[in-house]
Scaffold this motif. Sequence first.
Motif, PDB file in Angstrom:
ATOM      1  N   HIS B  75       0.826  -1.207   0.000  1.00  0.00           N
ATOM      2  CA  HIS B  75       0.000   0.000   0.000  1.00  0.00           C
ATOM      3  C   HIS B  75       0.862   1.260   0.000  1.00  0.00           C
ATOM      4  CE1 HIS B  75      -3.117  -2.809   0.540  1.00  0.00           C
ATOM      5  NE2 HIS B  75      -3.203  -2.803   1.861  1.00  0.00           N
ATOM      6  N   LEU B  76       0.382   2.254  -0.704  1.00  0.00           N
ATOM      7  CA  LEU B  76       1.089   3.534  -0.845  1.00  0.00           C
ATOM      8  C   LEU B  76       0.445   4.562   0.086  1.00  0.00           C
ATOM      9  CD1 LEU B  76       3.197   5.176  -2.617  1.00  0.00           C
ATOM     10  CD2 LEU B  76       1.243   5.788  -4.043  1.00  0.00           C
ATOM     11  N   ARG B  77       1.271   5.341   0.774  1.00  0.00           N
ATOM     12  CA  ARG B  77       0.740   6.302   1.740  1.00  0.00           C
ATOM     13  C   ARG B  77       1.444   7.653   1.620  1.00  0.00           C
ATOM     14  NH1 ARG B  77       1.855   1.708   5.214  1.00  0.00           N
ATOM     15  NH2 ARG B  77      -0.064   0.516   5.563  1.00  0.00           N
ATOM     16  N   LYS B  78       0.691   8.676   2.009  1.00  0.00           N
ATOM     17  CA  LYS B  78       1.289  10.002   2.165  1.00  0.00           C
ATOM     18  C   LYS B  78       0.547  10.693   3.305  1.00  0.00           C
ATOM     19  CE  LYS B  78       2.867  14.135  -0.231  1.00  0.00           C
ATOM     20  NZ  LYS B  78       3.073  14.845  -1.524  1.00  0.00           N
ATOM     21  N   PRO B  79       1.257  11.263   4.267  1.00  0.00           N
ATOM     22  CA  PRO B  79       0.590  11.822   5.451  1.00  0.00           C
ATOM     23  C   PRO B  79      -0.187  13.107   5.183  1.00  0.00           C
ATOM     24  CG  PRO B  79       2.977  12.110   5.593  1.00  0.00           C
ATOM     25  CD  PRO B  79       2.720  11.262   4.409  1.00  0.00           C
ATOM     26  N   SER B  80       0.207  13.837   4.129  1.00  0.00           N
ATOM     27  CA  SER B  80      -0.463  15.104   3.849  1.00  0.00           C
ATOM     28  C   SER B  80      -0.329  15.402   2.344  1.00  0.00           C
ATOM     29  CB  SER B  80       0.169  16.237   4.671  1.00  0.00           C
ATOM     30  OG  SER B  80      -0.397  17.489   4.336  1.00  0.00           O
ATOM     31  N   VAL B  81      -1.432  15.355   1.637  1.00  0.00           N
ATOM     32  CA  VAL B  81      -1.361  15.487   0.173  1.00  0.00           C
ATOM     33  C   VAL B  81      -1.523  16.943  -0.259  1.00  0.00           C
ATOM     34  CG1 VAL B  81      -2.119  13.146  -0.310  1.00  0.00           C
ATOM     35  CG2 VAL B  81      -3.827  14.974  -0.075  1.00  0.00           C
ATOM     36  N   HIS B  82      -1.017  17.206  -1.466  1.00  0.00           N
ATOM     37  CA  HIS B  82      -1.120  18.530  -2.083  1.00  0.00           C
ATOM     38  C   HIS B  82      -1.938  18.418  -3.358  1.00  0.00           C
ATOM     39  CE1 HIS B  82       1.927  19.912   0.710  1.00  0.00           C
ATOM     40  NE2 HIS B  82       2.704  18.911   0.340  1.00  0.00           N
ATOM     41  N   ILE B  83      -2.435  19.558  -3.811  1.00  0.00           N
ATOM     42  CA  ILE B  83      -3.179  19.606  -5.075  1.00  0.00           C
ATOM     43  C   ILE B  83      -2.357  18.964  -6.188  1.00  0.00           C
ATOM     44  CG2 ILE B  83      -4.184  21.110  -6.829  1.00  0.00           C
ATOM     45  CD1 ILE B  83      -5.829  21.273  -4.394  1.00  0.00           C
ATOM     46  N   SER B  84      -1.057  19.197  -6.165  1.00  0.00           N
ATOM     47  CA  SER B  84      -0.168  18.706  -7.228  1.00  0.00           C
ATOM     48  C   SER B  84      -0.013  17.184  -7.228  1.00  0.00           C
ATOM     49  CB  SER B  84       1.216  19.351  -7.108  1.00  0.00           C
ATOM     50  OG  SER B  84       1.785  19.059  -5.844  1.00  0.00           O
ATOM     51  N   ASP B  85      -0.518  16.515  -6.205  1.00  0.00           N
ATOM     52  CA  ASP B  85      -0.464  15.049  -6.170  1.00  0.00           C
ATOM     53  C   ASP B  85      -1.594  14.419  -6.985  1.00  0.00           C
ATOM     54  OD1 ASP B  85       0.547  15.180  -2.712  1.00  0.00           O
ATOM     55  OD2 ASP B  85       1.805  14.853  -4.493  1.00  0.00           O
ATOM     56  N   THR B  86      -2.490  15.231  -7.500  1.00  0.00           N
ATOM     57  CA  THR B  86      -3.566  14.716  -8.339  1.00  0.00           C
ATOM     58  C   THR B  86      -2.969  14.039  -9.562  1.00  0.00           C
ATOM     59  OG1 THR B  86      -5.178  16.364  -7.632  1.00  0.00           O
ATOM     60  CG2 THR B  86      -5.526  15.358  -9.790  1.00  0.00           C
TER      61      THR B  86
END
Lengths: 114, 115
Positions: B75-86
């Motif tokens: 599984h892939l995780r990120k603690p805090s996403v940004h608009i640019s991660d779309t």
Amino acid sequence: GAGVSQSPSNKVTEKGKDVELRCDPISGHTALYWYRQRLGQGLEFLIYFQGNSAPDKSGLPSDRFSAERTGESVSTLTIQRTQQEDSAVYLCASSPLAGAGELFFGEGSRLTVL
Amino acid sequence: AQSVTQLDSQVPVFEEAPVELRCNYSSSVSVYLFWYVQYPNQGLQLLLKYLSGSTLVKGINGFEAEFNKSQTSFHLRKPSVHISDTAEYFCAVNRWGGSNYKLTFGKGTLLTVNP
């Protein structure tokens, strides 16, 4: 640039016509792959070239599809007598090392068959 | 034969929220595991990969993934996403040895980050 280059970026053709898609891999990369990406689907493996070894063509969906690669350079994917179900994005990738190596992808050639 | 299942086709989240994109694989032998990202109108690029060693793998842009052999997951995780991660995210598997060059991809998860 130094990345994988594909052409054309977009191709619209009529059913029954032949199309040729081109891929320029990163210089020095011995491995080259073609994948097909249909709308809403994952990447479907088509063919793999590694140096001068015989290519793995096991993913080609029919005998209308063929691909060639000259040495460790340019590759062309040819689709004969195109059908509407061939509409997809065709992605090329190259790698300096088969197996665990990272694949470097081009931006793809979007094929639309009317 | 190997296969990859990405359980969510779309994941909408708000900016600065945490996110987890799920990936399960099936293989009768040991594998290498990858996450690739495809930004709009671009080719795929590698986010991170697991070859061996530590089961927690860190990648670019603050993403990380954990290899769980017993659950056959990555599984892939990120603690805090940004608009640019779309973007669309693809999990891929490649088995050790033999004809180990054929990456098998999942169907992708479209991550949409909203303001």
